[in-house]
Design a protein around this motif. Structure first.
Motif, short mmCIF file in Angstrom:
data_model
loop_
_atom_site.label_atom_id
_atom_site.label_comp_id
_atom_site.label_asym_id
_atom_site.label_seq_id
_atom_site.Cartn_x
_atom_site.Cartn_y
_atom_site.Cartn_z
N VAL A 133 0.83 -1.22 0.00
CA VAL A 133 0.00 0.00 0.00
C VAL A 133 0.86 1.27 0.00
CG1 VAL A 133 -1.99 1.14 1.07
CG2 VAL A 133 -1.65 -1.32 1.39
N THR A 134 1.73 1.40 0.99
CA THR A 134 2.58 2.59 1.08
C THR A 134 4.05 2.17 1.22
OG1 THR A 134 2.04 2.64 3.42
CG2 THR A 134 0.95 4.28 2.05
N PRO A 135 4.76 2.11 0.12
CA PRO A 135 6.16 1.67 0.16
C PRO A 135 7.05 2.55 1.03
CG PRO A 135 5.35 1.83 -2.11
CD PRO A 135 4.32 2.44 -1.24
N LYS A 136 6.66 3.83 1.19
CA LYS A 136 7.48 4.74 2.00
C LYS A 136 7.53 4.26 3.46
CE LYS A 136 8.27 9.70 2.00
NZ LYS A 136 7.68 11.01 1.73
N ILE A 137 6.36 3.90 3.98
CA ILE A 137 6.31 3.41 5.37
C ILE A 137 7.04 2.07 5.47
CG2 ILE A 137 4.76 2.61 7.22
CD1 ILE A 137 2.77 4.69 6.32
N ALA A 138 6.86 1.24 4.44
CA ALA A 138 7.54 -0.06 4.43
C ALA A 138 9.06 0.12 4.47
CB ALA A 138 7.11 -0.85 3.21
N ALA A 139 9.55 1.12 3.72
CA ALA A 139 11.00 1.39 3.71
C ALA A 139 11.46 1.87 5.08
CB ALA A 139 11.30 2.45 2.65
N TRP A 140 10.62 2.70 5.71
CA TRP A 140 10.97 3.18 7.06
C TRP A 140 11.04 2.02 8.06
CZ3 TRP A 140 7.85 3.14 11.54
CH2 TRP A 140 8.42 3.77 12.64
N THR A 141 10.04 1.12 7.98
CA THR A 141 10.04 -0.03 8.92
C THR A 141 11.27 -0.92 8.68
OG1 THR A 141 8.64 -1.33 7.45
CG2 THR A 141 7.52 -0.14 9.19
N GLU A 142 11.66 -1.05 7.41
CA GLU A 142 12.84 -1.85 7.08
C GLU A 142 14.09 -1.24 7.74
OE1 GLU A 142 12.82 -4.63 5.52
OE2 GLU A 142 14.90 -4.95 4.88
N ASN A 143 14.20 0.08 7.64
CA ASN A 143 15.33 0.79 8.22
C ASN A 143 15.35 0.63 9.75
OD1 ASN A 143 17.59 2.41 7.93
ND2 ASN A 143 16.43 4.26 8.41
N GLU A 144 14.17 0.73 10.34
CA GLU A 144 14.06 0.59 11.79
C GLU A 144 14.39 -0.83 12.23
OE1 GLU A 144 13.96 4.03 12.73
OE2 GLU A 144 13.08 2.95 14.40
N ARG A 145 13.93 -1.82 11.45
CA ARG A 145 14.22 -3.22 11.78
C ARG A 145 15.73 -3.48 11.69
NH1 ARG A 145 11.67 -6.18 7.68
NH2 ARG A 145 12.17 -8.14 8.67
N ARG A 146 16.39 -2.79 10.75
CA ARG A 146 17.84 -2.91 10.63
C ARG A 146 18.52 -2.38 11.91
NH1 ARG A 146 18.81 -0.09 5.74
NH2 ARG A 146 17.59 -1.65 4.67
N SER A 147 17.99 -1.27 12.42
CA SER A 147 18.52 -0.71 13.68
C SER A 147 18.34 -1.71 14.82
CB SER A 147 17.81 0.58 14.05
OG SER A 147 18.07 1.58 13.14
N CYS A 148 17.19 -2.41 14.83
CA CYS A 148 16.93 -3.41 15.87
C CYS A 148 17.94 -4.55 15.76
CB CYS A 148 15.51 -3.98 15.73
SG CYS A 148 14.22 -2.78 16.06
N SER A 149 18.23 -4.97 14.53
CA SER A 149 19.20 -6.05 14.32
C SER A 149 20.59 -5.61 14.78
CB SER A 149 19.26 -6.44 12.84
OG SER A 149 18.02 -6.93 12.44
#
Lengths: 234, 136
Positions: free
Chosen positions: B94-110
């Motif tokens: 639906v919104t790739p922008k939010i998906a990209a943000w969550t990906e970046n945040e998940r990378r920070s978690c890793s």
């Protein structure tokens, strides 16, 4: 409330964490610097002990226990406003406006007390059930608004003290979760027992846990760029 | 009506405060350099840790002796990661922008999990060295 085994474990964990925060502050010689938090934690621990004795003496389903539980919870929420005011004073410390913060705080406390009295007076015939939930919801929501304004001020003034930032954010989580839970209880009264009955004690555990973590792990002089937190969160 | 309004505002505020609280925990670890040792143990070849590595690294963290002071933050970040994972799945199409943000945040978690693993490995080594020294 404290009947089952899980409730007792939550009660004990909360009590120990509250005492830990106070003892840690004493150990680090910062008790007076964080007087509002420590006083709140001591009161919370005392209330928890009282709750336990109340349960032992009158039983968990007695009206005495119910009144004690909800009235002390409301008093602790009002006491928490003092903690928020102390946070405001810390944020504004360099602007020499603590006199105005104090005046605003006195006004706010008087307004809260008056509003609380008016609501209690109006509903004195039925101080149970729905009224208790609605009153809790309103008080916690005032907490959400105050914490949100405080967070806005922190961002505006580019506050960098990491400990203060984490303490405020943990408070925001607590107030918004509690206000939301009470609002659910108000919207769907039949959900009160299966939902709030377990959620509220767990929420009570969050604040001492988060604050104990912050005091232990985040040094007093640690710095954090709050603007970058928000910029990336967008 | 008022209760519904308070509920909506409170949930929005809760999400925002929770995300910011997690980000303030993650902010510390972003400055920490990962050691070669932890890269070798966790099989991290690239400069950045992949977002999908979180669960695997947390499993490795659990294998190490507990330091006792990082359990709470691992749990909070784990909850944050699950929330981001869920949000990423539903917003991907639906919104790739939010998906990209969550990906970046998940990378920070890793990355956070890798730093926690690094600390626990150092702690295990210290324990082992201490035990050997005691025996001697």
């Amino acid at each position: 409330m404290l009947g089952s085994y899980i409730d007792r474990v939550i009660w004990l964990a909360g009590f120990l964490l509250e005492i830990y925060v106070v003892v840690y502050s004493l150990y680090k010689k910062s008790f007076l610097r964080n007087i509002a938090i420590n006083f709140y934690m001591l009161c919370e621990a005392a209330v928890t002990c009282g709750l336990y004795f109340c349960m032992r003496r009158y039983g968990q389903n007695s009206p005495t226990y119910g009144y004690y539980y909800y009235y002390t919870d409301r008093l602790l929420t009002i006491l928490m406003f003092w903690v928020i005011i102390r946070f405001y004073q810390q944020v504004f410390s360099e602007m020499q406006v603590s006199k105005y913060v104090r005046q605003a705080a006195v006004m706010l406390l008087l307004a809260t007390a008056f509003f609380s009295y008016a609501v209690v007076h109006e509903n004195r015939g039925h101080l149970t059930g729905r009224f208790i939930i609605e009153f809790g919801q309103n008080l916690y929501f005032v907490g959400v608004v105050l914490t949100y304004l405080l967070w806005g001020t922190i961002l505006k003034l580019r506050e960098t003290r990491a400990r203060l930032v984490q303490l405020v954010l943990a408070l925001g989580v607590y107030f918004s979760a509690a206000a939301g839970s009470y609002a659910i209880g108000n919207l769907f009264p039949h959900l009160y027992l299966p939902f709030l009955r377990f959620l509220l004690p767990v929420l009570g555990l969050w604040l001492p846990l988060a604050w104990a973590y912050t005091f232990t792990r985040v040094p007093e002089d640690a710095r954090l760029a709050t603007a970058s937190l928000v910029a990336r969160a967008r | 009506m008022i209760a519904a309004l308070i509920f909506v505002i409170s949930v929005a505020a809760l999400l925002q405060f929770f995300v910011l609280h997690c980000r303030s925990i993650l902010a510390y670890t972003r400055r920490v350099e990962l050691s070669d040792r932890v890269r070798e143990v966790a099989g991290i070849a690239a400069a950045n840790v992949a977002a999908s590595d979180f669960d695997r690294i947390v499993e490795l963290v659990r294998l190490c002796p507990e330091r006792g002071d990082d359990r709470k933050e691992i749990r909070v970040v784990g909850t944050y990661y699950s929330l981001l994972d869920f949000l990423g799945r539903i917003t991907r199409s639906v919104t790739p922008k939010i998906a990209a943000w969550t990906e970046n945040e998940r990378r920070s978690c890793s990355y956070f999990a890798a730093v926690a693993l690094d600390r626990r490995i150092s702690y295990s080594r210290d324990l082992f060295t201490q035990q050997v020294a005691d025996r001697l």
